[in-house]
Each structure stands twice: as C-alpha cells, then as structure tokens.
Design a protein around this motif. Structure first.
Motif, mmCIF file in Angstrom:
data_model
loop_
_atom_site.group_PDB
_atom_site.id
_atom_site.type_symbol
_atom_site.label_atom_id
_atom_site.label_comp_id
_atom_site.label_asym_id
_atom_site.label_seq_id
_atom_site.Cartn_x
_atom_site.Cartn_y
_atom_site.Cartn_z
ATOM 1 N N PHE A 119 15.722 -63.667 -15.332
ATOM 2 C CA PHE A 119 15.152 -63.722 -16.679
ATOM 3 C C PHE A 119 13.682 -64.140 -16.600
ATOM 4 C CE2 PHE A 119 14.560 -64.669 -21.042
ATOM 5 C CZ PHE A 119 14.117 -65.973 -21.175
ATOM 6 N N LEU A 120 13.398 -65.197 -15.826
ATOM 7 C CA LEU A 120 12.013 -65.645 -15.701
ATOM 8 C C LEU A 120 11.156 -64.582 -15.015
ATOM 9 C CD1 LEU A 120 12.525 -69.393 -14.685
ATOM 10 C CD2 LEU A 120 11.831 -68.462 -16.901
ATOM 11 N N ALA A 121 11.724 -63.962 -13.988
ATOM 12 C CA ALA A 121 10.969 -62.925 -13.283
ATOM 13 C C ALA A 121 10.657 -61.763 -14.212
ATOM 14 C CB ALA A 121 11.768 -62.452 -12.069
ATOM 15 N N ASP A 122 11.631 -61.378 -15.036
ATOM 16 C CA ASP A 122 11.401 -60.289 -15.986
ATOM 17 C C ASP A 122 10.314 -60.657 -16.973
ATOM 18 O OD1 ASP A 122 14.881 -59.148 -16.276
ATOM 19 O OD2 ASP A 122 13.322 -58.833 -14.760
ATOM 20 N N ALA A 123 10.327 -61.915 -17.398
ATOM 21 C CA ALA A 123 9.293 -62.342 -18.336
ATOM 22 C C ALA A 123 7.913 -62.211 -17.705
ATOM 23 C CB ALA A 123 9.552 -63.785 -18.772
ATOM 24 N N ASP A 124 7.816 -62.597 -16.464
ATOM 25 C CA ASP A 124 6.529 -62.459 -15.769
ATOM 26 C C ASP A 124 6.100 -61.005 -15.723
ATOM 27 O OD1 ASP A 124 7.275 -65.091 -13.415
ATOM 28 O OD2 ASP A 124 5.915 -65.085 -15.141
ATOM 29 N N LYS A 125 7.058 -60.128 -15.373
ATOM 30 C CA LYS A 125 6.702 -58.703 -15.275
ATOM 31 C C LYS A 125 6.245 -58.179 -16.625
ATOM 32 C CE LYS A 125 10.013 -57.488 -11.667
ATOM 33 N NZ LYS A 125 11.382 -57.008 -11.566
ATOM 34 N N LEU A 126 6.932 -58.599 -17.690
ATOM 35 C CA LEU A 126 6.554 -58.116 -19.023
ATOM 36 C C LEU A 126 5.123 -58.532 -19.353
ATOM 37 C CD1 LEU A 126 9.743 -58.823 -21.146
ATOM 38 C CD2 LEU A 126 8.712 -56.600 -20.725
ATOM 39 N N GLN A 127 4.807 -59.774 -19.077
ATOM 40 C CA GLN A 127 3.467 -60.246 -19.426
ATOM 41 C C GLN A 127 2.410 -59.562 -18.591
ATOM 42 O OE1 GLN A 127 4.156 -64.107 -21.945
ATOM 43 N NE2 GLN A 127 2.654 -64.275 -20.319
ATOM 44 N N ALA A 128 2.732 -59.297 -17.337
ATOM 45 C CA ALA A 128 1.759 -58.627 -16.473
ATOM 46 C C ALA A 128 1.502 -57.212 -16.951
ATOM 47 C CB ALA A 128 2.263 -58.620 -15.033
ATOM 48 N N ALA A 129 2.535 -56.560 -17.467
ATOM 49 C CA ALA A 129 2.384 -55.158 -17.884
ATOM 50 C C ALA A 129 1.634 -55.028 -19.191
ATOM 51 C CB ALA A 129 3.769 -54.517 -18.003
ATOM 52 N N GLN A 130 1.490 -56.119 -19.956
ATOM 53 C CA GLN A 130 0.791 -56.034 -21.236
ATOM 54 C C GLN A 130 -0.612 -56.583 -21.094
ATOM 55 O OE1 GLN A 130 1.839 -54.834 -24.265
ATOM 56 N NE2 GLN A 130 3.600 -54.036 -23.155
#
Lengths: 322, 287, 436
Positions: C180-191
């Motif tokens: 979950f935390l890793a996904d959050a990081d990926k989401l923020q990086a992609a935006q």
C-alpha cells in the motif's frame, strides 16, 4: 432652532399643573399598574422564572441521563459542581476566550458601525440608499444562514475565499484550512459577527446622527472647526448615550456567542473554539452532565451581572429611567 | 409627537467635492463587500450539485437550475414548516406586543411601589442564556401538555422577546408628553380611553420597531422548537438543517432554502423600514 | 452503588441476576415479538435516522406495510438528524410521550441501554439473530439481556483510481500494508501536480486512525476490574497511531480539521489516488444527484466516473459502523414496537438494504450481500474481521466530547507529539469513561 426629540417630562416638584383629581383615588390607582404588568410578570415567572429556579436547583445536584429518563430525584451535591467548574482550567480558558472575543468584536463592530454611520451622512442620497438596502438584506439573514454561508465560502476545498486569495501572485491558498490555527479561525468567526452586526449598529447610529442638529454643525464649521473637531466636540458627545446603549447590547449579545462558532465548526467546536454558551451546551447535552451545564450557565449569568449593572446605571443616567 | 426637522440631506457646508466623491466610492465599495455573501448565496442556490462541488467556483451558474428551489417546495414538510413558522412567529409577536404594551404602560406612566424591581427583572432576564433553560422548560411544558404543539412554542417565543418589547415600548411611551394625557383627562376621557385613544396610536412606530426584532427572533429560532416539537411541527430553520447529513452537506438546496427563509423577513423589513430608524433612537440623543 | 454493580454484571456477562436494589434486570420483563398482536387503532411511533429516508425509504415503507397488514396498527416514522438527535432523545425520554422504536448508532446505544432507556427484547424472535454481527450486537448487551436489535452495518474499504493505478504501473490493489505504501509512492511519482495526494485522509477521521491503531495490536480502552483504562499510550497503540500520522503527512493533502463526511464529494474532484470509505461511498464519488434531496433527480457523472474500484484495506481491520433499533422502556406499545422491528430486520428488509449498498446485520448474510451487490463485496469481506469501540456506558460521551478528533488534529498540526497526544487522549478517556 430645531426641536429635537427628547422625552419631555414635567419638571419635578412643580405642583400647579397636576390635575386635582389625581390626588384622591391614589389607592385605587395603585392597583392599575400591577394589573397592567400582571400578564408580563406571570409569563416571565412561569416560563423564565420557574425554569431558572430549576436550573439553579439543578446546579446543586448531580443529574445525569439516568435521572432524566427515570424521573428519579438526582442526588444533592452541594457546591461540588461549582468547585469542579471553577477549578477546571478548561473552563477558565473558555471564559478568557469569550471575554477576549467579546471585547475585540464589540470594539471593532462599534467602530465600524460608527464609521459607516458617519459615511452615510456624507454620501449622496443614491449611495446612501444603496448602503441601506445592502445592510437591510444582511440584517434580514437569519443567523443560521449567515453562519452557513460563511462556512461555505471559507470551505477549504470548495470555498470561494481560498480561490480568490489564491489568485494573488505568490500566494498559495488552495485547500487552505481556516480552522487549523485558532487565530485564523477566530478571524473568520469575528468577521462573521462584525459583518452581521454592522447593519443594526450603522443604521441605529445613523438615525442618531440625523438627530444631531444640523445648524450646530454648520455654525461650528463656519466658525472654522475642522471635520474632526466637529466630530469630537459636537457629534460624539451628543451621540454618547446611544453609543453606550448599542455597545452594551453588543456586549450582551456577543458574550452569549453560540450559533456562529457552533455552525462554523459543524456542530462540534474544538476546545479552541468553545465559548461559554457552547461549552455549557456541550457539557449539558453532549456529555449529559446536565448539572454541570447548569452550573456553568449560572456562573455565566453572574459574570454578566457586572455588565448588566453598568447598563442599568447608564439607563438611569440618561434619564430614561427615574 | 414633536419630531425634529430630521433632514435626510447631506451637510454641504464645509464639504469638498473630492471628499464627497471619495465618500461615495467608499459607500459603494462597502455595499459590495456587505452584499458579497448574499450574492454568493444566490449564486450557489441556482447551481446543480455537480457544479457546486467543483474546485473552481463559478461566479455565475454555468448550468442554472431552479431545481434547488422546486425541491424545497417538494420536500415533504416544507410547506408545513413554513406555515408553522409563520403561525408561531405571528402569535408570539402579536402576543408580546399586547402583553408588553400593557406592562410598558405600567412602568412608563405610573409611579408605584415595586416599579424599579420590575424594571430590574425585565432587564436582568435578557441576560439569561435561554438554551440552558431547555430541559426544565421542556419538562414544565410537558406537564401541561404543551410540548409538541405550536401554542407551546409560541408562548415560549413570546416570553423570549417580551423583555425587549417591554423595555423598548417603555422608551416610546415615556417620550409621549404627559400633557397629552392630562389634556385628554381634563376633556373627560377615562384612563383606559387615554391609553387606547392617545398613547397607543402615538406608540405606533415603537410597536413597529419592536415587532421587527420579535419577528426576526421568532422566525430564526431553531434550538427551542427543535427540542420541543416533533419533525412535523418545526419551522423553516429546522427544515434548513436537514440539508446537512453525514453524507455531506447539500449546499445548493441549503442556499436555496436560506433565500426562501429570508424572504419573509426582507418583505417585513421593506414594509417598515422607514420606521426602524426612528423607532430605535427615539429620545436617545440628547438635544 | 447501583452503578458499580451494574458495571460488574456487564463485565461478567452471565445470566446472574443481581440482588441489588433497583437493579434493572430484575424488574424489566422481556418484550416478545412473536405471537399475534392486535394493533387496531394504535400507532407505532418510529424514530429513524435521515439515512433511511435518503437511501432506502422503500425498505421502510415496505416493512411498515407488511407490519400494518399483520397487526392492523399504523406506523408513524420520523426521520432525525445526526447533529441533534441525541439532544432531542434526551428531552423526549425525560417526558412521557416517547417514541416506541428508536434508531441509534451502535456506538451510541450503550449509554442509553445502561441508563435504562430501552426495554429488553428476545433475540429468538428475530431472523438471523444467531449470527448477528458482534460489532452491532455488543452494544445491546447488558446484564445478560439484549436491549436492541442490529439493523445495518457499514465497513470501510480502500477505494482507488484504476486509471491512476494503471498510469503508475500498478497492476492490482495492494495486498499488504507495505505494498500500500509502495503504491502510494508510485502514484505520487507519476503525478506532476503538487496538489495531488496519493491518499485522501482528513485529519479528524478517527474511525480510520483507530483502525490503524488496531492494525498494530493497539486498543482504545480496556476494562480493568470496574474501571476503564485508556490504552492509547501503550506502545502498540502509539505505533499504530504513528503509522497513520506518517501516512497522512506524507501522502494526504486533506484538511486536517475536516472529518470524513464530505470525502466522497471531495475525492470526486480527482486530486487524490485513494481514499478509505464505506462501500457505498464509491458510488457517491462516481455520481452525484443534481438535487441531493430528491431521490428521483438525475444523476450526473463526476470526474472519476468509471474509474473507481474497491478492495479491502490490507492489514487494517475496519471499524464496524452501523445502527441498531431499540424499543423504548417507556413505550406504551412495546409488543407492537418489537413486531415492527421484526419486519424491518427480516430477510426481505435485509435484501432491500443490500440493494441500497448497506451491509446486513448478520454474518450469515454477508456472503449473500457480496454476490447480490458486487459493489459492496469488499465491504462485506471487511465486515467479517472488523472491530468495535469499547462497550462502555460513557463511550457516547467520548465521541460527543471530540476527544479523538481533537487529539488527531493536534498531532497532525504538530501541536503535540504522537506520544503526548496519546497521553492526553488517555487522560480524557479515563476521566470520561469512569465518571459516575
């Protein structure tokens, strides 16, 4: 000279004008005022007096939900509630906050009101009408509605205020939350209270200003007095009794602040946004500590008595009551 | 009643044109700022929910709709709430004017033992936060079967505005010169006739001014009626609050409702606006 | 004296009837909802919360119709607002003209049950009572008897943007907290947008924060003997709280003074990647009625229509929210009231609730709910392993006193550290929960 509206009263001790038939049925006349005042007194006693006595009684007991539902008599705890309230630092911070808010909001409101009233005397007729209409609409808004619209325009996500301020170059106000910092939150609440209170103050003071004899001011101006001097030496002294009245009323109303902070914090004000009225309400109804809430209310009234004494003295001084 | 030559005109002696121009601008700016929230209420009331909940607020509805207003009228208890509110308010105001006028007469026109005490009571009672009396009041009204009734609420509101009414009317009546009373008495009027024929008409502006205050107080009250009555005997304020739920606030309908609830007060104001100012200040300024 | 005995009895939760004077269980007979009841000429007054009016009024009307057909009694339903319903209830219960049936949130019931506001009912009269959700039923138990009937539940799940997940290269919703935390990081990086937050988590969303506390083995309060002791400053609780605070500070741009009531509408603006909400909030985020008050008003798609999906929140147990229904002790129509509740909580009514995206009151029906309304399948799954607030008499006072919300905002704004905030909250809990 113009004749100004004043309560004319026959000078005391001047006997001749009194009609003679007033002397004799004095004893009969004594009952009439009581008859006239009776309905008022009865209603006040029944719907205010009795609940007030009950409220004071409640403050010496320990009434919780169980007693409320079952109708069982709550236990007597003497001054326990009062000691508890008066030794609670949260209570004193609420008192301090309420006093501070009242002082600031009343001063700002009255100064603004006076300023607007003076402005109204200065502008063209059309503009004055515009100002009156604007204030009329604001005055007509229910308190609840006014609080709701302020809640909406200061909403952190959808509020228009954030949007407008954000437009300023170099300022990032998107999603700014106005109630994180108590200072900013109280700025919003005070603005709401001042905004909603200006119509009453400005219109009242404006009416008072119209009763200041124009000729006095004209004479003084012709004699060389500046606008400021006219204001200080003629207008304000004549307006003083009215200013005292509206200020005292504002103090009484603002001290009992409830709806505005209640609504702006969505029915659950944080400790930093509690005033005496909301604190009493949340203790009584939120925590079902009815007796504690009653004690807080009694203390609030006692605190207000000081102001009330001042108000009454002013009323006596003005000569409205004798 | 002697009136001052209240001049609506502006003092022109010693005032510069530039100053007036500045003042006029200030006045207009003031009006705009004051009206901004009112304008925003109107703006939001005509927007559908999807436009209301938008990160970029629109200053004029892009997709204007009357839906918020019609849904107000269609809401199950809206009309009932409005009628209830009107009944309760008018009863309370009328009642307080009658009862208050009599008491004000007593205080203003008679000197009697206990007069000062009554005055003190009338003034002191305005300081008590009504909300704290809620439960004793509720229990007392229930014991006489007056809860969940419009009459019970009307009487409560009546008492709520009574002290202010008495006090203000007292001020008006005091301003009426006693010579008029005495002249009428000499002419053969009885005391009641003096009150009815002389004082009452002259107190007209005062009655009007106090009724404004009373109307606003009673029309906008919601805590008391909410606690005392069931949902089918509420006023419009309670109806307004329904728009706030745990699933978010329905801002559009809330604003539409806000306008609807404000209209009667605005109308009332427009009718009596001339008398407000006079009413509020009679005798307050020393000449 | 009475209350101490009451608390002790509740603790043991057995059928021991106390001999203390005035003890409730001695005097209160159980109201039966079985057997024919003649209700001709009578009216049952029901207080439901406004959610029923907006979301499943049809279920209410149908149950009332069946009830009237069976008993001849009329039904008068009044819909209450969450903001003031308890104040109204207090005032009403003090008098004599009380409603017969009252709906309260499950966390609100213990206070009123302990205070004698509700009458005992017989669980055997109600369908599925053997498998009632504990999070709902627990609030009804007192001294071995049951004082209310579970009505509906809600459980929280992770609702996320499928399109943003794809854009960030995430193929499936997270199965562990670290994912979950890793996904959050990926989401923020992609935006690229600085206003974008991977998670929308408002600061006063205490249900969420406490769920995080539970996820590390922490607790809110525990009963030790006769006293309730706050557990938030225990290491396990502090760890969970810290986890939540860290997550909010890193990934959320939500207002720290708001709660979760408006989150669906705010999430629909498209500035966040995930949020934590009830199953039905997914629908609320995707579509919005032009007129929120009119159930027949046309639905308008929001920016996130068709882009949302739900999954259970990994490793974080959901709070079981919901409501129960009680028969008031002072009611003059107790049997009729109990019967109405029977009709309103039977399988027919439950089916209607499921269609309206609410969870039914029994574990046995959860799987059925998942199949009949796939939109709430994740929530149904989450409900199976959910937690509930301390079953204390004064718990409702804690909620009304905003203790947890205040603590969370203080911690998030940096006014207090997590440890200090937890300590302060425990002090408040100890005072409020143990007050007599």
């Amino acid at each position: 000279m113009s004749v100004v509206d004043t309560p004319t009263r026959p000078p005391r001790g001047s006997a001749p004008h009194r009609p003679e038939h007033a002397a004799r049925p004095r004893r009969r006349r004594d009952r009439t005022p009581w008859l006239l005042a009776a309905p008022t007194l009865l209603l006040l006693a029944a719907l205010l007096g009795y609940p007030m006595v009950k409220m004071v009684e409640l403050s010496f007991q320990n009434m919780r939900l169980r007693e409320l539902i079952s109708g069982r008599a709550p236990a007597w705890v003497g001054l326990d509630n009062y000691t508890r309230v008066l030794s609670d630092s949260v209570f004193w911070s609420v008192v301090l906050r309420t006093v501070a808010f009242t002082a600031v909001s009343v001063i700002v409101s009255v100064l603004f009101g006076l300023g607007i009233a003076l402005l109204m005397r200065r502008v063209a007729r059309g503009v004055r009408l515009l100002m009156m209409v604007a204030m009329m609409f604001v005055w007509a808004l229910p308190q609840l509605v006014a609080a709701q619209i302020f809640r909406w325009i200061t909403d952190s996500d959808f509020g228009v205020i954030n949007y407008l301020i954000d437009k300023l170059p170099g300022v990032d106000y998107q999603n700014h939350s106005w109630f994180v910092s108590p200072a900013q939150g109280w700025l919003v609440i005070t603005t709401l209270v001042v905004w909603a209170g200006i119509p009453f103050l400005a219109i009242t003071l404006n009416a008072g200003l119209t009763q200041v004899p124009k000729e006095l001011i004209e004479a003084a101006t012709v004699d060389g007095a500046s606008a400021w001097q006219v204001l200080r030496s003629i207008t304000l002294p004549m307006l003083k009794p009215l200013i005292v009245i509206v200020t005292t009323l504002s103090v009484i109303w603002n001290f009992g602040l409830f709806v505005q902070n209640w609504v702006l914090r969505d029915s659950h004000p944080e400790p930093a946004f509690q005033t005496l009225a909301t604190y009493s309400y949340t203790q009584a109804f939120g925590q079902s500590r009815y007796s504690l809430g009653a004690a807080i209310s009694v203390i609030t009234v006692l605190l207000m008595l000081g102001v009330m004494a001042f108000y009454i003295r002013q009323m006596f001084k003005i000569g409205e009551v004798d | 009643m002697a009136r001052s030559r209240v001049d609506d005109g502006v003092l022109t002696v010693g005032r510069s044109r530039v100053g007036t121009a500045f003042a006029n601008t200030g006045g207009v700016l003031f009006s705009i700022v004051m009206l901004f929230p009112v304008y925003w209420i109107l703006n939001t009331a005509f927007k559908p929910a999807n436009e209301v909940l938008a990160l970029t607020p629109t200053f004029l509805p892009k997709d204007p709709t009357f839906a918020n207003f019609t849904s107000a009228f269609k809401a199950p208890l809206f009309l009932a709430d409005m009628v209830n509110g009107l009944i309760v308010t008018l009863l309370a105001v009328a009642g307080s004017l009658v009862v208050g006028f009599l008491a004000a007469l007593a205080i203003a026109r008679f000197r009697f033992y206990g007069r000062k005490a009554i005055i003190l009571v009338v003034l002191a009672v305005q300081l008590v936060p009504f909300v704290s009396l809620l439960i004793p009041l509720f229990l007392m009204l229930q014991s006489v079967s007056l809860t969940n009734s419009l009459v019970g609420v009307s009487i409560t509101y009546l008492v709520l505005i009574l002290p202010y009414t008495v006090w203000t009317l007292r001020g008006f009546i005091s301003a009426i010169p006693r010579e008029l009373d005495e002249a009428a008495l000499i002419d053969g009027c009885s005391r009641p006739q003096v009150f009815w024929r002389i004082i009452l008409p002259l107190t007209g502006p005062g009655l009007v001014a106090t009724s404004v205050y009373g109307f606003i107080q009673a029309w906008n009250e919601f805590i008391i009626i909410n606690t005392l009555n069931s949902p089918d005997k509420q006023n419009l304020m309670a109806w307004l609050l329904q728009n706030q739920t745990t699933r978010g606030t329905a801002w559009g309908p809330l604003m539409a409702g806000a306008i609807i609830t404000s209209i009667p007060v605005v109308i009332f104001f427009l009718i009596i606006q001339r008398n407000i100012a006079t009413g509020l200040t009679a005798g307050a300024v020393k000449g | 004296m009475k209350r101490t005995i009451a608390a002790a009895a509740a603790l043991t939760a057995t059928l021991i009837v106390t001999a203390a004077c005035g003890s409730k269980s001695e005097n209160t007979p159980t109201t039966s909802a079985s057997g024919p009841v003649d209700g001709k000429g009578k009216t049952v007054k029901v207080w439901l919360m406004v959610d029923a009016q907006t979301a499943w009024k049809g279920v209410v009307d149908d149950a009332s119709k069946r009830f009237t057909a069976a008993t001849g009694a009329q039904v008068n339903v009044e819909y209450q607002q969450w903001a003031n319903h308890l104040t109204k209830l207090d005032a009403t219960l003090a008098g004599s003209d009380v409603p017969d049936v009252v709906e309260l949130g499950n966390t609100e019931f213990p206070k009123y049950v302990f205070s004698g506001a509700f009458g005992a009912i017989n669980p055997a009269d109600y369908e599925n009572s053997g498998t009632w959700l504990q999070g709902l039923k627990g609030a009804c138990d007192f001294e071995g008897k049951t004082y209310c009937v579970p009505y509906y539940a809600g459980a929280r799940v992770l609702i996320y943007r499928t399109d943003l997940f794809k854009k960030a290269g995430i193929s499936a919703p997270p199965k562990t907290y670290d994912e979950f935390l890793a996904d959050a990081d990926k989401l923020q990086a992609a935006q690229k947008n600085a206003k974008f937050g991977a998670v929308y988590m408002p600061g006063q969303y205490w249900y969420a924060a406490m769920s995080w506390v539970k996820s590390t083995g922490g607790d809110i309060a525990k009963q030790e003997g006769e006293k309730w002791v706050g557990q938030l400053s225990q290491p396990a609780s502090v760890q969970g709280l810290q986890r939540w605070v860290d997550m909010v500070k890193k990934y959320s741009h939500a207002d720290v003074t708001k709660n979760e009531n408006e989150q669906a509408g705010i999430f629909a603006q498209g500035q966040a990647g995930m949020f934590y909400g009830n199953g039905w909030e997914q629908g609320s985020a995707e579509q919005i009625r032009k007129d929120p008050n009119d159930p027949n008003s046309p639905l308008v798609d929001t920016k996130v229509k068709g882009k949302l999906a739900a999954a259970p929140m990994p490793e974080v147990p959901s709070f079981l929210g919901g409501s129960n229904l009680g028969v008031t002790e002072k009611s003059a129509n107790k049997q009729l009231a109990a019967q109405w509740i029977k009709y309103f909580t039977d399988s027919t009514a439950m089916a209607g609730l499921i269609k309206a995206s609410a969870l039914p009151n029994s574990t046995a029906l959860l799987d059925k709910a998942a199949t009949e309304n796939p939109a709430i399948a994740p929530a149904a799954l989450a409900a199976k392993s959910s937690w509930f607030t301390p079953n204390a008499e004064k718990w409702a006072d804690v909620e009304k006193g905003n203790v947890l919300q205040t603590m969370l905002t203080d911690v998030l704004t940096g006014k207090k550290s997590v440890a200090d905030g937890a300590k302060w909250a425990d002090e408040q809990l100890n005072t409020t929960l143990n007050e007599s």
